[in-house]
Design a protein around this motif. Sequence first.
Motif, PDB file in Angstrom:
ATOM      1  N   GLU A 160      -0.692 -42.436  20.941  1.00  0.00           N
ATOM      2  CA  GLU A 160      -1.785 -42.654  19.995  1.00  0.00           C
ATOM      3  C   GLU A 160      -1.720 -41.575  18.914  1.00  0.00           C
ATOM      4  OE1 GLU A 160      -5.430 -43.734  21.812  1.00  0.00           O
ATOM      5  OE2 GLU A 160      -6.622 -43.446  20.000  1.00  0.00           O
ATOM      6  N   ARG A 161      -1.672 -41.987  17.664  1.00  0.00           N
ATOM      7  CA  ARG A 161      -1.562 -41.071  16.522  1.00  0.00           C
ATOM      8  C   ARG A 161      -0.317 -40.187  16.627  1.00  0.00           C
ATOM      9  NH1 ARG A 161      -5.192 -44.259  14.017  1.00  0.00           N
ATOM     10  NH2 ARG A 161      -7.110 -44.368  15.223  1.00  0.00           N
ATOM     11  N   LYS A 284     -12.391 -36.937  28.288  1.00  0.00           N
ATOM     12  CA  LYS A 284     -13.121 -37.571  27.188  1.00  0.00           C
ATOM     13  C   LYS A 284     -14.057 -38.575  27.838  1.00  0.00           C
ATOM     14  CE  LYS A 284     -12.320 -40.634  23.169  1.00  0.00           C
ATOM     15  NZ  LYS A 284     -11.304 -41.138  22.212  1.00  0.00           N
ATOM     16  N   ARG A 321     -14.426 -32.571  26.504  1.00  0.00           N
ATOM     17  CA  ARG A 321     -14.469 -32.708  25.047  1.00  0.00           C
ATOM     18  C   ARG A 321     -15.888 -32.902  24.513  1.00  0.00           C
ATOM     19  NH1 ARG A 321     -11.259 -36.749  22.477  1.00  0.00           N
ATOM     20  NH2 ARG A 321     -10.184 -35.398  21.029  1.00  0.00           N
ATOM     21  N   LYS A 361     -13.747 -30.149  18.422  1.00  0.00           N
ATOM     22  CA  LYS A 361     -12.960 -30.339  17.204  1.00  0.00           C
ATOM     23  C   LYS A 361     -13.475 -29.395  16.119  1.00  0.00           C
ATOM     24  CE  LYS A 361     -11.544 -35.123  18.001  1.00  0.00           C
ATOM     25  NZ  LYS A 361     -11.301 -36.484  17.460  1.00  0.00           N
ATOM     26  N   ASP A 366     -14.195 -35.572  12.330  1.00  0.00           N
ATOM     27  CA  ASP A 366     -12.931 -35.934  12.972  1.00  0.00           C
ATOM     28  C   ASP A 366     -11.726 -35.531  12.132  1.00  0.00           C
ATOM     29  OD1 ASP A 366     -11.259 -37.018  14.831  1.00  0.00           O
ATOM     30  OD2 ASP A 366     -11.554 -39.096  14.221  1.00  0.00           O
ATOM     31  N   GLU A 394      -2.853 -36.994  11.658  1.00  0.00           N
ATOM     32  CA  GLU A 394      -3.485 -38.317  11.727  1.00  0.00           C
ATOM     33  C   GLU A 394      -4.069 -38.770  10.386  1.00  0.00           C
ATOM     34  OE1 GLU A 394      -6.548 -38.600  14.688  1.00  0.00           O
ATOM     35  OE2 GLU A 394      -7.263 -40.535  13.946  1.00  0.00           O
ATOM     36  N   HIS A 530      -5.920 -45.046   9.364  1.00  0.00           N
ATOM     37  CA  HIS A 530      -6.120 -43.658   8.935  1.00  0.00           C
ATOM     38  C   HIS A 530      -4.989 -43.201   8.017  1.00  0.00           C
ATOM     39  CE1 HIS A 530      -8.906 -42.837  12.651  1.00  0.00           C
ATOM     40  NE2 HIS A 530      -9.271 -43.878  11.922  1.00  0.00           N
TER      41      HIS A 530
HETATM   42  O1  GCW Z   1      -9.459 -39.066  15.644  1.00  0.00           O
HETATM   43  C1  GCW Z   1      -9.855 -40.054  16.538  1.00  0.00           C
HETATM   44  C2  GCW Z   1      -8.644 -40.882  16.673  1.00  0.00           C
HETATM   45  C3  GCW Z   1      -8.495 -41.541  17.989  1.00  0.00           C
HETATM   46  C4  GCW Z   1      -8.656 -40.470  19.048  1.00  0.00           C
HETATM   47  C5  GCW Z   1     -10.042 -39.874  18.936  1.00  0.00           C
HETATM   48  C6  GCW Z   1     -10.236 -38.728  19.897  1.00  0.00           C
HETATM   49  C7  GCW Z   1      -7.487 -40.308  21.100  1.00  0.00           C
HETATM   50  O2  GCW Z   1      -8.617 -41.801  15.630  1.00  0.00           O
HETATM   51  O3  GCW Z   1      -7.217 -42.122  18.026  1.00  0.00           O
HETATM   52  O4  GCW Z   1      -8.423 -40.963  20.335  1.00  0.00           O
HETATM   53  O5  GCW Z   1     -10.244 -39.357  17.664  1.00  0.00           O
HETATM   54  O6  GCW Z   1     -10.001 -37.602  19.472  1.00  0.00           O
HETATM   55  O7  GCW Z   1     -10.612 -38.941  21.024  1.00  0.00           O
END
Ligand code: GCW
Length: 682
Positions: A160-161, A284, A321, A361, A366, A394, A530
């Motif tokens: 993913e990403r 998560k 998280r 984060k 995000d 991303e 994205h």
């Molecule tokens: O930034 C977003 C992403 C998702 C990601 C999510 C996260 C893994 O678009 O792809 O999932 O955050 O950080 O949980």
Amino acid sequence: AAESGLNAWLRYAPYAGSVFDQSKVPLHIVALNTSTASPVYVAGQELQTGIDSIFGQQCNVHHSHWGPSATIVVGTIDEYTSVYGELSSTPELIEDGFWLNTTGNSVQILGQNERGALYGAFEYLSMLAQANFTPVAYAANPAAPIRWTNEWDNLDGSIERGFAGNSIFFANGVIVSNLTRAAEYARILASIRINAVVVNNVNANASLLTPDNIAGLGRIADAMRPYGVQVGISLFFASPTSAVQGQANLTTFDPLDPGVVNWWTNVTNQIYAKVPDMAGYLVKANSEGQPGPLTYNRTLAEGANLFAKALQPYGGVVMFRAFVYNLVNESIWTQDRAVEAVQFFQPLDGQFDENVVIQIKYGPIDFQVREPASPLFANIPNTNTAIELQVTQEYLGQQCHLVYLPPLWQTVLDFDLRVDNKTSLVRDVITGQRFNRTLGGSAGVVNVGLNETWLGSHLSLSNLYAYGRLAWNPADDPTSMVQDWIRLTFGLDQSVIDAITQMSLESWPAYENYSGNLGEQTLTDILYTHYGPNPQSQENNGYGQWTRSDHLTVGMDRTVSNGTGFSGQYPPEVFQMFENISTTPDNLLLWFHHVNYTQMLKSGVTVIQDFYDQHYAGAATAQTFVSTWQSIQGLIDAERYSDQLFRLVYQAGHSLVWRDAIVNFYNNISGIPDEAGRVGNH
Ligand code: GCW
């Protein structure tokens, strides 16, 4: 091949200076451990390989006392003193720290533990590879114990990403049989002092917990352990009800249910039987459709502590998280995803077990091109915290754009939250220094893949290199980090260093300028990819990455007086600054305020004119990356030169697409002409 990217910055390119000088670098290496899988043994081999490659000089490696002539001794400080006797003065070392002394005849590389010794060996090699023969004697210690990467690898091998091919760990639902790349990755990570990798996606799959896959995790751990890199895993909160093959299948995943507690204890015991040094779990929960404790009206703390208790006997930690949010409704002026993390976690401060770390984060939304520091760092002083940074780009060009990220990360790490009106830098919060916590640090979402460059482009590796350096020392300097990386990656030619330094340092401001400035966020496609410009997609979605643009006004009102109240989540001094337009920095104006396009900035131009000007300026800077890169043709190898040239030409073009999409969007919606006459139909 020299051009292969697999060695990343550990290329040990041949030294161009005079022949090998034994007075500078001893010919004999003593690595004080005989076990081939130990970091100290690996350090001896690495020194041997590196010195051979840099100087064309073969050294002998010994594993016990050896003394007739000068040596490079690497080992733990305890082992050293038992073999060679006490040091004249004992350096102050904490876990993973090392002592490096090149001032004498012999070189001493002594770790507080084996891992520290390996770090010291890489430090010494980094100096030699940069032709730095200055005698030094110092102790180096980490600012924080948690220096992890997260890999968003799915068990089917996709990432993913991820922008560099498939997983180095997984394929077809299982752990791959050939883990050579995992070991190579561990080597690279050890050189930047990363001590753990969470190998699977935070959007986790319960089938990681089958007995076969647990055995596979054991193999990954075995491959990485010689480099001092531990393995961690992400957990799917509802695993007990997921019919995992080989495990009991329950009817509930309620974290307070004794059967559920038992289930996780049992699984944790199985994992530690195969991975005795497992670093811990990453969770998560109750975010983006993931199940969690809220499903049963339990708190997030009760959910985190479920795992903490299972891990506690083994010394493992739970990275929980903070990226928890519910979808929001744009038609309600006061709704705001940015406020949710503090709302969820602040009331739970003090309720998390000692081995829980809240992984936050850097910004409240995000991984955007610019965000204010997450206010959560100021709101849970009785809880361990770590910052989550994103090395994989991303939202920031997906490795097709050069964007050197440390200057962005620095805006958050160096931010002063003024808790209790006292200096409270984010970097001192995550290291535990500000609130006296013993656990904390950094998690970097890296997402390496099978691609030979690891990340998909050669230049993007500077972000991984610098991430490791910042995890060790969050006050490290973006310029010196990128310059060390350039010397190690592309050699010592001053014009190469100057060119790549300049591009790197200009790259994040340029990207910000052509992808959404003034704190508007990255105006990319929010719904799915994205990637690329899509200013329209910011509105009318549940994700809350809104700009609230209409024909007269733009920006999110996050004030207490008239908006979502987000500014009120900061301590008083910071709240005051962001609450008022007059004291909000231009680069975050639209993050905090909803204003007319004609609002005057501190810079003396209007918001709309600044959109036009900066998008043109950013794209213009991206054009110069091509010519700057061309100026070093012939000074680096042709393969990497042309590979990167292709990407920079693409970026130059794509920056124009970005620019035009955004300036036209705002020109159309506002009807306000560009004073310079560049935008719209003439
Ligand atoms: O930034 C977003 C992403 C998702 C990601 C999510 C996260 C893994 O678009 O792809 O999932 O955050 O950080 O949980």
